[in-house]
Structure formats: C-alpha cells, structure tokens
Write a protein that holds these residues in place. Sequence first.
Motif, PDB file in Angstrom:
ATOM      1  N   UNK A   1       0.823  -1.200   0.000  1.00  0.00           N
ATOM      2  CA  UNK A   1       0.000   0.000   0.000  1.00  0.00           C
ATOM      3  C   UNK A   1       0.864   1.259   0.000  1.00  0.00           C
ATOM      4  N   UNK A   2       1.975   1.233   0.740  1.00  0.00           N
ATOM      5  CA  UNK A   2       2.857   2.397   0.805  1.00  0.00           C
ATOM      6  C   UNK A   2       3.562   2.635  -0.521  1.00  0.00           C
ATOM      7  N   UNK A   3       4.023   1.575  -1.168  1.00  0.00           N
ATOM      8  CA  UNK A   3       4.843   1.699  -2.369  1.00  0.00           C
ATOM      9  C   UNK A   3       4.044   1.618  -3.662  1.00  0.00           C
ATOM     10  N   UNK A   4       2.749   1.397  -3.602  1.00  0.00           N
ATOM     11  CA  UNK A   4       1.894   1.241  -4.764  1.00  0.00           C
ATOM     12  C   UNK A   4       2.239   0.002  -5.583  1.00  0.00           C
ATOM     13  N   UNK A   5       3.230  -0.762  -5.142  1.00  0.00           N
ATOM     14  CA  UNK A   5       3.548  -2.037  -5.786  1.00  0.00           C
ATOM     15  C   UNK A   5       4.276  -2.885  -4.754  1.00  0.00           C
ATOM     16  N   UNK A   6       3.978  -4.170  -4.761  1.00  0.00           N
ATOM     17  CA  UNK A   6       4.620  -5.051  -3.797  1.00  0.00           C
ATOM     18  C   UNK A   6       6.037  -5.365  -4.252  1.00  0.00           C
ATOM     19  N   UNK A   7       6.931  -5.728  -3.322  1.00  0.00           N
ATOM     20  CA  UNK A   7       8.298  -6.076  -3.691  1.00  0.00           C
ATOM     21  C   UNK A   7       8.347  -7.207  -4.718  1.00  0.00           C
ATOM     22  N   UNK A   8       7.403  -8.135  -4.671  1.00  0.00           N
ATOM     23  CA  UNK A   8       7.415  -9.265  -5.599  1.00  0.00           C
ATOM     24  C   UNK A   8       7.109  -8.824  -7.029  1.00  0.00           C
ATOM     25  N   UNK A   9       6.373  -7.710  -7.194  1.00  0.00           N
ATOM     26  CA  UNK A   9       6.006  -7.276  -8.541  1.00  0.00           C
ATOM     27  C   UNK A   9       7.039  -6.323  -9.147  1.00  0.00           C
ATOM     28  N   UNK A  10       7.996  -5.871  -8.364  1.00  0.00           N
ATOM     29  CA  UNK A  10       9.026  -4.971  -8.876  1.00  0.00           C
ATOM     30  C   UNK A  10      10.070  -5.782  -9.637  1.00  0.00           C
ATOM     31  N   UNK A  11      10.737  -5.140 -10.591  1.00  0.00           N
ATOM     32  CA  UNK A  11      11.817  -5.794 -11.325  1.00  0.00           C
ATOM     33  C   UNK A  11      12.923  -6.153 -10.341  1.00  0.00           C
ATOM     34  N   UNK A  12      13.429  -7.359 -10.467  1.00  0.00           N
ATOM     35  CA  UNK A  12      14.462  -7.836  -9.548  1.00  0.00           C
ATOM     36  C   UNK A  12      15.731  -8.139 -10.331  1.00  0.00           C
ATOM     37  N   UNK A  13      16.895  -7.908  -9.720  1.00  0.00           N
ATOM     38  CA  UNK A  13      18.146  -8.297 -10.367  1.00  0.00           C
ATOM     39  C   UNK A  13      18.146  -9.802 -10.643  1.00  0.00           C
ATOM     40  N   UNK A  14      18.834 -10.204 -11.685  1.00  0.00           N
ATOM     41  CA  UNK A  14      18.808 -11.599 -12.137  1.00  0.00           C
ATOM     42  C   UNK A  14      19.252 -12.576 -11.051  1.00  0.00           C
ATOM     43  N   UNK A  15      20.314 -12.284 -10.337  1.00  0.00           N
ATOM     44  CA  UNK A  15      20.792 -13.204  -9.302  1.00  0.00           C
ATOM     45  C   UNK A  15      19.793 -13.318  -8.152  1.00  0.00           C
ATOM     46  N   UNK A  16      19.166 -12.209  -7.780  1.00  0.00           N
ATOM     47  CA  UNK A  16      18.167 -12.233  -6.719  1.00  0.00           C
ATOM     48  C   UNK A  16      16.955 -13.050  -7.155  1.00  0.00           C
ATOM     49  N   UNK A  17      16.494 -12.812  -8.385  1.00  0.00           N
ATOM     50  CA  UNK A  17      15.340 -13.553  -8.911  1.00  0.00           C
ATOM     51  C   UNK A  17      15.637 -15.052  -8.968  1.00  0.00           C
ATOM     52  N   UNK A  18      16.861 -15.413  -9.334  1.00  0.00           N
ATOM     53  CA  UNK A  18      17.240 -16.831  -9.374  1.00  0.00           C
ATOM     54  C   UNK A  18      17.237 -17.435  -7.979  1.00  0.00           C
ATOM     55  N   UNK A  19      17.680 -16.677  -6.984  1.00  0.00           N
ATOM     56  CA  UNK A  19      17.695 -17.177  -5.607  1.00  0.00           C
ATOM     57  C   UNK A  19      16.275 -17.317  -5.067  1.00  0.00           C
ATOM     58  N   UNK A  20      15.406 -16.394  -5.411  1.00  0.00           N
ATOM     59  CA  UNK A  20      13.995 -16.493  -5.002  1.00  0.00           C
ATOM     60  C   UNK A  20      13.374 -17.738  -5.621  1.00  0.00           C
ATOM     61  N   UNK A  21      13.646 -17.978  -6.890  1.00  0.00           N
ATOM     62  CA  UNK A  21      13.113 -19.162  -7.569  1.00  0.00           C
ATOM     63  C   UNK A  21      13.636 -20.439  -6.913  1.00  0.00           C
ATOM     64  N   UNK A  22      14.930 -20.470  -6.566  1.00  0.00           N
ATOM     65  CA  UNK A  22      15.506 -21.629  -5.898  1.00  0.00           C
ATOM     66  C   UNK A  22      14.819 -21.872  -4.557  1.00  0.00           C
TER      67      UNK A  22
END
Length: 115
Positions: free
Chosen positions: A29-50
């Motif tokens: 609500x504060x950011x108008x977008x959740x952290x999950x919907x924001x663009x993520x760096x490739x290494x971070x996104x890969x770690x989240x997927x793992x």
Amino acid sequence: MTWPLSIQIALIALAGVSVAGAGPSALAAQNQSSPASMAQPALFAAEVKRSQIFIAEMMAAGVNVPIPKDPGGGYTHEQHKRNYRAIAEAGELYRLSGDQKYAGFVRDMLVAYAD
C-alpha cells in the motif's frame, strides 16, 4: 521461557515485520507495488526461484520433526537443519510475496516443534 534465536526469527518473519515495522500488505500500500512485482536483479530472482522450489518440495513432503538422536551428520540432525532452512526461507518468501501458504507452512512447522 526464552525461544531459540531461530524460532524468534521465524516468528518475526511469520508476523511479516519488516525494518519499517510494516507487513507485506502495508508495504504494498505504501509503495503502490509489492516487492514481488518490482523488477528484480537476475541473481536475486534466481535465488527467489531456488527458494520457491525448495519450499515447494518441503511442503509436498509434509512436516517432519524427528526426535533428535543422531550426532552431527546423522539423519535427524540433517532434517532439523533442513527444517530450519525451510522456516527461514518460507518466512522470507512470505515477506516478499505476502502469500499465506508460506506463513501457514511456517506456522505448521513451529507448532510441530512445540508439540
């Protein structure tokens, strides 16, 4: 009774407490977008997927809290290490996504340890 640090961290993650003191929905609500919907760096996104894959496997296997009987490296010791990792990672995934399935898994795991 004083809870072990790992349980305290998991409870904080389960509660959705962030550095600012707001849960995932409040952050969204504060950011108008959740952290999950924001663009993520490739290494971070890969770690989240793992982490998502690991937690999905742990959830499919069900909660397993064996009675400790093995020394380091034994089955029960290694299972408790996997459980700790699952609690920590599911808590973080909950904080990132706000998905209740992660919070429910952490709750079930902690209740099993409490029993």
